[in-house]
Design a protein around this motif. Structure first.
Motif, PDB file in Angstrom:
ATOM      1  N   GLY A 163       0.787  -1.226   0.000  1.00 61.02           N
ATOM      2  CA  GLY A 163       0.000   0.000   0.000  1.00 61.02           C
ATOM      3  C   GLY A 163       0.816   1.271   0.000  1.00 61.02           C
ATOM      4  O   GLY A 163       0.255   2.370  -0.106  1.00 61.02           O
ATOM      5  N   GLU A 164       2.124   1.140   0.122  1.00 58.26           N
ATOM      6  CA  GLU A 164       3.012   2.307   0.076  1.00 58.26           C
ATOM      7  C   GLU A 164       3.835   2.315  -1.203  1.00 58.26           C
ATOM      8  O   GLU A 164       3.932   3.332  -1.892  1.00 58.26           O
ATOM      9  N   VAL A 165       4.449   1.190  -1.520  1.00 56.35           N
ATOM     10  CA  VAL A 165       5.153   1.010  -2.785  1.00 56.35           C
ATOM     11  C   VAL A 165       4.332   0.021  -3.608  1.00 56.35           C
ATOM     12  O   VAL A 165       4.240  -1.155  -3.262  1.00 56.35           O
ATOM     13  N   TRP A 166       3.728   0.510  -4.680  1.00 54.72           N
ATOM     14  CA  TRP A 166       2.833  -0.318  -5.490  1.00 54.72           C
ATOM     15  C   TRP A 166       3.621  -0.989  -6.615  1.00 54.72           C
ATOM     16  O   TRP A 166       4.113  -0.328  -7.529  1.00 54.72           O
ATOM     17  N   GLU A 167       3.737  -2.300  -6.549  1.00 56.51           N
ATOM     18  CA  GLU A 167       4.504  -3.035  -7.558  1.00 56.51           C
ATOM     19  C   GLU A 167       3.821  -3.026  -8.925  1.00 56.51           C
ATOM     20  O   GLU A 167       4.488  -3.128  -9.954  1.00 56.51           O
ATOM     21  N   ILE A 168       2.516  -2.884  -8.949  1.00 53.72           N
ATOM     22  CA  ILE A 168       1.805  -2.888 -10.225  1.00 53.72           C
ATOM     23  C   ILE A 168       2.234  -1.726 -11.110  1.00 53.72           C
ATOM     24  O   ILE A 168       2.131  -1.787 -12.336  1.00 53.72           O
ATOM     25  N   LEU A 169       2.775  -0.669 -10.497  1.00 58.06           N
ATOM     26  CA  LEU A 169       3.271   0.466 -11.276  1.00 58.06           C
ATOM     27  C   LEU A 169       4.544   0.116 -12.037  1.00 58.06           C
ATOM     28  O   LEU A 169       4.946   0.847 -12.944  1.00 58.06           O
ATOM     29  N   SER A 170       5.178  -0.981 -11.668  1.00 57.80           N
ATOM     30  CA  SER A 170       6.395  -1.438 -12.357  1.00 57.80           C
ATOM     31  C   SER A 170       6.093  -2.564 -13.335  1.00 57.80           C
ATOM     32  O   SER A 170       7.010  -3.231 -13.828  1.00 57.80           O
ATOM     33  N   ASN A 171       4.816  -2.803 -13.589  1.00 55.80           N
ATOM     34  CA  ASN A 171       4.444  -3.823 -14.556  1.00 55.80           C
ATOM     35  C   ASN A 171       4.724  -3.303 -15.971  1.00 55.80           C
ATOM     36  O   ASN A 171       4.534  -2.124 -16.254  1.00 55.80           O
ATOM     37  N   THR A 172       5.174  -4.181 -16.856  1.00 54.59           N
ATOM     38  CA  THR A 172       5.467  -3.794 -18.237  1.00 54.59           C
ATOM     39  C   THR A 172       4.725  -4.706 -19.204  1.00 54.59           C
ATOM     40  O   THR A 172       4.273  -5.799 -18.834  1.00 54.59           O
ATOM     41  N   PHE A 173       4.633  -4.255 -20.456  1.00 54.11           N
ATOM     42  CA  PHE A 173       3.815  -4.957 -21.448  1.00 54.11           C
ATOM     43  C   PHE A 173       4.641  -5.245 -22.695  1.00 54.11           C
ATOM     44  O   PHE A 173       5.333  -4.373 -23.221  1.00 54.11           O
ATOM     45  N   LYS A 174       4.555  -6.469 -23.158  1.00 52.46           N
ATOM     46  CA  LYS A 174       5.451  -6.963 -24.190  1.00 52.46           C
ATOM     47  C   LYS A 174       5.051  -6.542 -25.608  1.00 52.46           C
ATOM     48  O   LYS A 174       3.888  -6.679 -25.984  1.00 52.46           O
ATOM     49  N   PRO A 175       6.023  -6.124 -26.401  1.00 52.15           N
ATOM     50  CA  PRO A 175       5.768  -5.925 -27.831  1.00 52.15           C
ATOM     51  C   PRO A 175       5.970  -7.213 -28.629  1.00 52.15           C
ATOM     52  O   PRO A 175       5.537  -7.294 -29.782  1.00 52.15           O
ATOM     53  N   TYR A 176       6.637  -8.202 -28.038  1.00 52.54           N
ATOM     54  CA  TYR A 176       6.944  -9.448 -28.746  1.00 52.54           C
ATOM     55  C   TYR A 176       6.520 -10.640 -27.879  1.00 52.54           C
ATOM     56  O   TYR A 176       6.723 -10.632 -26.660  1.00 52.54           O
ATOM     57  N   PRO A 177       5.968 -11.700 -28.487  1.00 51.44           N
ATOM     58  CA  PRO A 177       5.439 -12.827 -27.725  1.00 51.44           C
ATOM     59  C   PRO A 177       6.488 -13.889 -27.400  1.00 51.44           C
ATOM     60  O   PRO A 177       6.474 -15.007 -27.930  1.00 51.44           O
ATOM     61  N   CYS A 178       7.413 -13.547 -26.519  1.00 50.46           N
ATOM     62  CA  CYS A 178       8.462 -14.485 -26.137  1.00 50.46           C
ATOM     63  C   CYS A 178       9.119 -13.986 -24.859  1.00 50.46           C
ATOM     64  O   CYS A 178       8.757 -12.937 -24.336  1.00 50.46           O
ATOM     65  N   GLY A 179      10.113 -14.737 -24.369  1.00 47.87           N
ATOM     66  CA  GLY A 179      10.812 -14.356 -23.157  1.00 47.87           C
ATOM     67  C   GLY A 179      11.334 -12.928 -23.246  1.00 47.87           C
ATOM     68  O   GLY A 179      11.982 -12.547 -24.227  1.00 47.87           O
ATOM     69  N   ILE A 180      11.074 -12.138 -22.205  1.00 48.08           N
ATOM     70  CA  ILE A 180      11.342 -10.704 -22.274  1.00 48.08           C
ATOM     71  C   ILE A 180      12.826 -10.388 -22.404  1.00 48.08           C
ATOM     72  O   ILE A 180      13.199  -9.350 -22.958  1.00 48.08           O
ATOM     73  N   VAL A 181      13.692 -11.289 -21.950  1.00 42.65           N
ATOM     74  CA  VAL A 181      15.124 -11.019 -22.065  1.00 42.65           C
ATOM     75  C   VAL A 181      15.589 -11.040 -23.519  1.00 42.65           C
ATOM     76  O   VAL A 181      16.665 -10.534 -23.845  1.00 42.65           O
ATOM     77  N   MET A 182      14.780 -11.618 -24.414  1.00 43.08           N
ATOM     78  CA  MET A 182      15.112 -11.635 -25.840  1.00 43.08           C
ATOM     79  C   MET A 182      14.734 -10.346 -26.556  1.00 43.08           C
ATOM     80  O   MET A 182      15.191 -10.086 -27.666  1.00 43.08           O
ATOM     81  N   HIS A 183      13.883  -9.547 -25.944  1.00 40.76           N
ATOM     82  CA  HIS A 183      13.318  -8.404 -26.649  1.00 40.76           C
ATOM     83  C   HIS A 183      14.349  -7.412 -27.182  1.00 40.76           C
ATOM     84  O   HIS A 183      14.207  -6.932 -28.309  1.00 40.76           O
ATOM     85  N   PRO A 184      15.388  -7.058 -26.411  1.00 37.84           N
ATOM     86  CA  PRO A 184      16.376  -6.136 -26.983  1.00 37.84           C
ATOM     87  C   PRO A 184      17.039  -6.692 -28.242  1.00 37.84           C
ATOM     88  O   PRO A 184      17.275  -5.950 -29.210  1.00 37.84           O
ATOM     89  N   SER A 185      17.311  -7.989 -28.241  1.00 37.30           N
ATOM     90  CA  SER A 185      17.927  -8.607 -29.416  1.00 37.30           C
ATOM     91  C   SER A 185      16.976  -8.611 -30.600  1.00 37.30           C
ATOM     92  O   SER A 185      17.381  -8.388 -31.749  1.00 37.30           O
ATOM     93  N   ILE A 186      15.695  -8.876 -30.328  1.00 33.60           N
ATOM     94  CA  ILE A 186      14.705  -8.881 -31.406  1.00 33.60           C
ATOM     95  C   ILE A 186      14.575  -7.493 -32.008  1.00 33.60           C
ATOM     96  O   ILE A 186      14.590  -7.329 -33.240  1.00 33.60           O
ATOM     97  N   GLN A 187      14.443  -6.481 -31.158  1.00 33.25           N
ATOM     98  CA  GLN A 187      14.346  -5.117 -31.681  1.00 33.25           C
ATOM     99  C   GLN A 187      15.605  -4.744 -32.450  1.00 33.25           C
ATOM    100  O   GLN A 187      15.548  -4.103 -33.510  1.00 33.25           O
ATOM    101  N   GLY A 188      16.754  -5.174 -31.934  1.00 31.81           N
ATOM    102  CA  GLY A 188      18.007  -4.899 -32.637  1.00 31.81           C
ATOM    103  C   GLY A 188      18.026  -5.545 -34.012  1.00 31.81           C
ATOM    104  O   GLY A 188      18.445  -4.926 -35.001  1.00 31.81           O
ATOM    105  N   ALA A 189      17.557  -6.808 -34.100  1.00 28.19           N
ATOM    106  CA  ALA A 189      17.518  -7.504 -35.382  1.00 28.19           C
ATOM    107  C   ALA A 189      16.559  -6.820 -36.360  1.00 28.19           C
ATOM    108  O   ALA A 189      16.850  -6.674 -37.549  1.00 28.19           O
ATOM    109  N   ILE A 190      15.408  -6.389 -35.844  1.00 28.27           N
ATOM    110  CA  ILE A 190      14.434  -5.701 -36.699  1.00 28.27           C
ATOM    111  C   ILE A 190      15.028  -4.402 -37.235  1.00 28.27           C
ATOM    112  O   ILE A 190      14.885  -4.065 -38.421  1.00 28.27           O
ATOM    113  N   GLU A 191      15.709  -3.663 -36.379  1.00 30.91           N
ATOM    114  CA  GLU A 191      16.291  -2.386 -36.807  1.00 30.91           C
ATOM    115  C   GLU A 191      17.473  -2.594 -37.744  1.00 30.91           C
ATOM    116  O   GLU A 191      17.694  -1.802 -38.672  1.00 30.91           O
ATOM    117  N   VAL A 192      18.247  -3.667 -37.521  1.00 38.26           N
ATOM    118  CA  VAL A 192      19.331  -3.990 -38.450  1.00 38.26           C
ATOM    119  C   VAL A 192      18.749  -4.324 -39.817  1.00 38.26           C
ATOM    120  O   VAL A 192      19.239  -3.858 -40.857  1.00 38.26           O
TER     121      VAL A 192
END
Length: 450
Positions: free
Chosen positions: A256-285
């Motif tokens: 009730g003081e530090v709300w964890e839901i405010l740190s929730n994030t939403f995926k642009p890609y349907p896979c493990g989130i640690v892959m997302h930077p690599s996927i975006q990098g590949a798309i931009e390349v």
């Protein structure tokens, strides 16, 4: 005592205690997940689960499978929670709390929607309050045992999710503090989910089963079924059995003081989130290379420099199925249609995948990556992703989130009905009966009531 502390906080939580950003984060989490649950039903796992259970275990039809609402298909609440939980996670497109890698909405929402529709008359404000209580419970609990709990091999989305679901359903049912403690205890003993099963249908089974287990815990407790009033903190309770480290009291002190839901994030890609930077990098390349008149067929090597956690979770170099492909690296875009068996085994994809070399660098953040492609003429195209889209520092905006929902839901409901469903979920906090949100998927014309 941690179990009593959590139960007391949840029972006392009121909608008026929720700040505007917390309410907004809850609504976004819910409609993002709903889109995943509707679109995810196209994968084999949800229908397999429904067909395997409904003919043998189905009780009175009270609750909807979100993707089948258009067909007026209902099951009992337990099966609905189970199947919706699987459907919402099977594409790995659902939300992520980055500090714990927990996908918080699926377990709690699957249980809550099933119970709210069954019970009837649950207002949007009651629903959102119970949802936030469940999400905060699972995320604080996850933080209390992170990272040891995860590192030993537990799937923390489901191990904490059953407890979050129990807290949320207990609140919807109006249980008092001691009864909510009993519900938490019953959920604790149903701990489920190990990382061995990532890349298979069983990963999403974890979420469905956790939703089901949390719901059962609350219903049993409501009926007088006993467990332990110290299910979390006792010597042989949850936090000591599943982790060598726990800090649950300190985390619960921030409820009730530090709300964890405010740190929730939403995926642009349907896979493990640690892959997302690599996927975006590949798309931009790819985009940069095509802009220079280069041909993808002329790539001789691809280099990716990533945070070490990427290969811990996604080091599958020779995937054979679409689900395994979620834990590998490749492709010029990444939507659910790229994570299929046929794409993963495509000869061109396999050949290009063999050109990829991944190295890890502990100085690179988890939302960061360097990706480069070397071409036959010696041209090297490199992209640095400082903060991947969908991260805390570069979140998806409302337009992108709506597009994501529509892309998934329209495949099942059609464009018009998907639009109504989006409006309904967006307005969930204002409804007099959450069941009306589900009815929208069946062509219910009362969407204006939202």
């Amino acid at each position: 005592m941690a179990t009593q502390q959590l139960a007391t906080w949840s029972v006392n939580l009121q909608y008026a205690n929720l700040t505007a950003p917390v309410i907004a984060a809850a609504v976004t989490s819910l409609y993002n997940w709903a889109g995943c649950a509707i679109g995810g039903y196209q994968q084999p796992a949800p229908s397999l689960a429904l067909n395997a259970t409904f003919p043998h275990f189905g009780g009175a039809p009270t609750s909807s499978i979100l993707a089948l609402a258009n067909d007026s298909t209902q099951t009992d609440a337990q099966i609905a929670a189970f199947v919706n939980g699987i459907a919402g996670h099977v594409d790995d497109y659902d939300d992520t709390h980055l500090a714990t890698i927990i996908h918080p909405t699926g377990t709690v929402a699957s249980a809550l929607f099933a119970v709210a529709e069954w019970q009837g008359g649950v207002t949007g404000q009651e629903f959102v309050t119970a949802f936030v209580a469940g999400v905060e419970a699972e995320l604080k609990l996850g933080l209390a045992v992170w990272p040891e709990h995860y590192d030993v091999g537990w799937h923390d989305t489901s191990t904490t999710g059953s407890i979050g679901a129990a807290v949320a359903v207990s609140k919807i049912l109006g249980l008092d503090v001691p009864t909510t403690q009993q519900a938490i205890g019953i959920a604790c003993t149903q701990v489920i989910g190990m990382q061995e099963f990532f890349g298979s249908d069983t990963k999403s089974f974890h979420i469905g089963r956790a939703a089901q287990g949390g719901m059962i815990g609350a219903l049993l407790a409501q009926s007088g079924f006993t467990s332990s009033l110290q299910g979390l903190e006792a010597q042989f309770g949850w936090v000591h059995v599943v982790s060598t480290r726990e800090n649950v009291t300190a985390e619960f002190d921030q409820l009730g003081e530090v709300w964890e839901i405010l740190s929730n994030t939403f995926k642009p890609y349907p896979c493990g989130i640690v892959m997302h930077p690599s996927i975006q990098g590949a798309i931009e390349v790819q985009s940069a290379a095509l802009g220079q008149g280069l041909r993808i067929q002329d790539i001789t090597s691809v280099e990716a420099r990533v945070n070490p956690e990427t290969l811990v979770l996604t080091g599958q170099t020779d995937p054979e199925t679409g689900l395994e492909g979620k834990f590998s690296l490749l492709f010029g875009q990444a939507t659910p249609s790229q994570f299929t068996d046929s794409v993963v085994t495509n000869a061109t994809v396999v050949a290009l995948r063999k050109l990829v070399n991944v190295t890890t660098d502990s100085t690179i953040n988890e939302d960061e990556a360097y990706v480069s492609a070397l071409f036959q003429d010696g041209t090297n195209v490199t992209q640095h992703i400082e903060h991947v889209i969908g991260s805390i520092d570069n979140p998806l905006n409302e337009t992108q989130l709506k597009a994501k929902f529509m892309d998934q839901a329209s495949l099942v409901l059609g464009e018009e009905r998907a639009g109504k469903a989006y409006d309904a979920f967006m307005g969930i906090g204002n409804v007099s009966d959450v069941g009306l949100v589900i009815l929208t998927g069946r062509g219910f014309e009362g969407a204006s009531a939202f």
